[in-house]
Scaffold this active site. Sequence first.
Site, PDB file in Angstrom:
ATOM      1  N   HIS A  72     -19.617   4.311 -13.317  1.00 10.68           N
ATOM      2  CA  HIS A  72     -20.799   4.870 -12.573  1.00 10.68           C
ATOM      3  C   HIS A  72     -22.242   4.098 -11.388  1.00 10.68           C
ATOM      4  CE1 HIS A  72     -21.752   8.526 -14.905  1.00 10.68           C
ATOM      5  NE2 HIS A  72     -20.840   8.541 -15.171  1.00 10.68           N
ATOM      6  N   GLY A  78     -20.770   1.533  -4.290  1.00  2.95           N
ATOM      7  CA  GLY A  78     -20.314  -0.011  -4.443  1.00  2.95           C
ATOM      8  C   GLY A  78     -20.272  -1.072  -5.664  1.00  2.95           C
ATOM      9  N   ASP A  80     -22.174  -3.327  -7.055  1.00  8.96           N
ATOM     10  CA  ASP A  80     -23.489  -3.552  -6.793  1.00  8.96           C
ATOM     11  C   ASP A  80     -24.293  -3.911  -7.327  1.00  8.96           C
ATOM     12  OD1 ASP A  80     -24.720  -1.543  -6.279  1.00  8.96           O
ATOM     13  OD2 ASP A  80     -24.599  -1.506  -4.778  1.00  8.96           O
ATOM     14  N   SER A  82     -25.908  -2.442  -9.014  1.00 13.49           N
ATOM     15  CA  SER A  82     -27.936  -0.986  -8.379  1.00 13.49           C
ATOM     16  C   SER A  82     -27.884   0.053 -10.106  1.00 13.49           C
ATOM     17  CB  SER A  82     -27.834  -0.439  -7.360  1.00 13.49           C
ATOM     18  OG  SER A  82     -26.162   0.565  -7.200  1.00 13.49           O
ATOM     19  N   PRO A 170     -18.625  12.504  -9.887  1.00 12.75           N
ATOM     20  CA  PRO A 170     -17.990  13.397 -10.566  1.00 12.75           C
ATOM     21  C   PRO A 170     -18.553  14.280 -11.741  1.00 12.75           C
ATOM     22  CG  PRO A 170     -16.447  11.390 -10.024  1.00 12.75           C
ATOM     23  CD  PRO A 170     -18.024  11.277 -10.452  1.00 12.75           C
ATOM     24  N   HIS A 200     -11.164   8.345 -20.568  1.00 12.84           N
ATOM     25  CA  HIS A 200     -11.703   9.230 -21.516  1.00 12.84           C
ATOM     26  C   HIS A 200     -10.921   8.898 -22.895  1.00 12.84           C
ATOM     27  CE1 HIS A 200     -13.273  11.936 -18.424  1.00 12.84           C
ATOM     28  NE2 HIS A 200     -13.592  10.908 -18.616  1.00 12.84           N
ATOM     29  N   THR A 251      -6.585   8.228 -31.325  1.00 19.10           N
ATOM     30  CA  THR A 251      -6.869   7.296 -31.392  1.00 19.10           C
ATOM     31  C   THR A 251      -8.098   6.786 -30.104  1.00 19.10           C
ATOM     32  OG1 THR A 251      -5.213   6.896 -29.281  1.00 19.10           O
ATOM     33  CG2 THR A 251      -4.703   6.755 -31.692  1.00 19.10           C
ATOM     34  N   ASP A 256      -5.128   3.776 -24.956  1.00 12.60           N
ATOM     35  CA  ASP A 256      -3.729   3.755 -25.255  1.00 12.60           C
ATOM     36  C   ASP A 256      -3.163   5.094 -24.357  1.00 12.60           C
ATOM     37  OD1 ASP A 256      -4.667   6.016 -26.427  1.00 12.60           O
ATOM     38  OD2 ASP A 256      -4.223   4.566 -28.133  1.00 12.60           O
TER      39      ASP A 256
END
Length: 328
Positions: A72, A78, A80, A82, A170, A200, A251, A256
């Site tokens: 995020h 970028g 940075d 922020s 996203p 995820h 898991t 993995d």
Amino acid sequence: MAEQSQLKNLTIILLLLCLSFQSLSFAAESHLTVDFYSKSCPKFLDIIRETITNKQISTPTTAAAALRLFFHDCFPNGCDASVLVSSTAFNTAERDSSINLSLPGDGFDVVIRAKTALELACPNTVSCSDIIAVAVRDLLVTVGGPYYEISLGRRDSRTSKSSLVSDLLPLPSMQISKLIDQFSSRGFSVQEMVALSGAHTIGFSHCKEFTNRVNPNNSTGYNPRFAVALKKACSNSKNDPTISVFNDVMTPNKFDNMYFQNIPKGLGLLESDHGLFSDPRTRPFVELYARDQSRFFNDFAGAMQKLSLHGVLTGRRGEIRRRCDAIN
């Protein structure tokens, strides 16, 4: 006339020399290296490693929280730092953008702990953006993920505005075409997008991000028994919005390739997870990573290295914050 001509030529030469020195200075400041702190803060990596290990042991969800925080921070504008900045009476910072409100506190906490330790050892030397990049890499290793080199020398941004990130991250319900467009606009291929989606394999999602699709009798891609379990787990989510479910139910605390094995079985949690398998542009990579964990690890590591270099600030374009949650 001859003297004026010589003076003019000398002025031009001096101007060119000044510009050359400025360019060389900027190039030196802009150069990222893996050993950036070898002299200025030789214990940098040891301090990071000790901090993240203690935090991960006490709070096993830290790795996933920090990984999400890193994405995020980097993806919109970028790497940075922020996203770490707190809002003030005069500015609503990135972390208070609606899409960032669900970022787990443990991701912020591990960075703050590392910064505190580093300020004691090497005051005003290590940037918050470098801390989060290395902390995430090391946290992933602790839960079984791949190791990859991180180039260092980032500076922290001097601004953080909620309005600059709202539409640049996203969403769980986003269609694959939109996801591909978003990643492509930042220089990532379809395969790199799928590899990064493998994040995820750890972490969790709040019920509000998927309950609109939980119906054992519809065709949303869920395994029917999984849909029943999700409906039960989220039955009180309207009264308690903090209720969440692991992204990888098999898991959940291990990095993995189980995430990719789950999706074809209808065990993907989010709409975007299902979309990766149903879309012909992304399905081959899901199938590849489901059967070849080594290939997934290799591609994920490469994509993370690329992400860690996205839009970085160096030299005089940024600063080294004294506190990660406040601009100097």
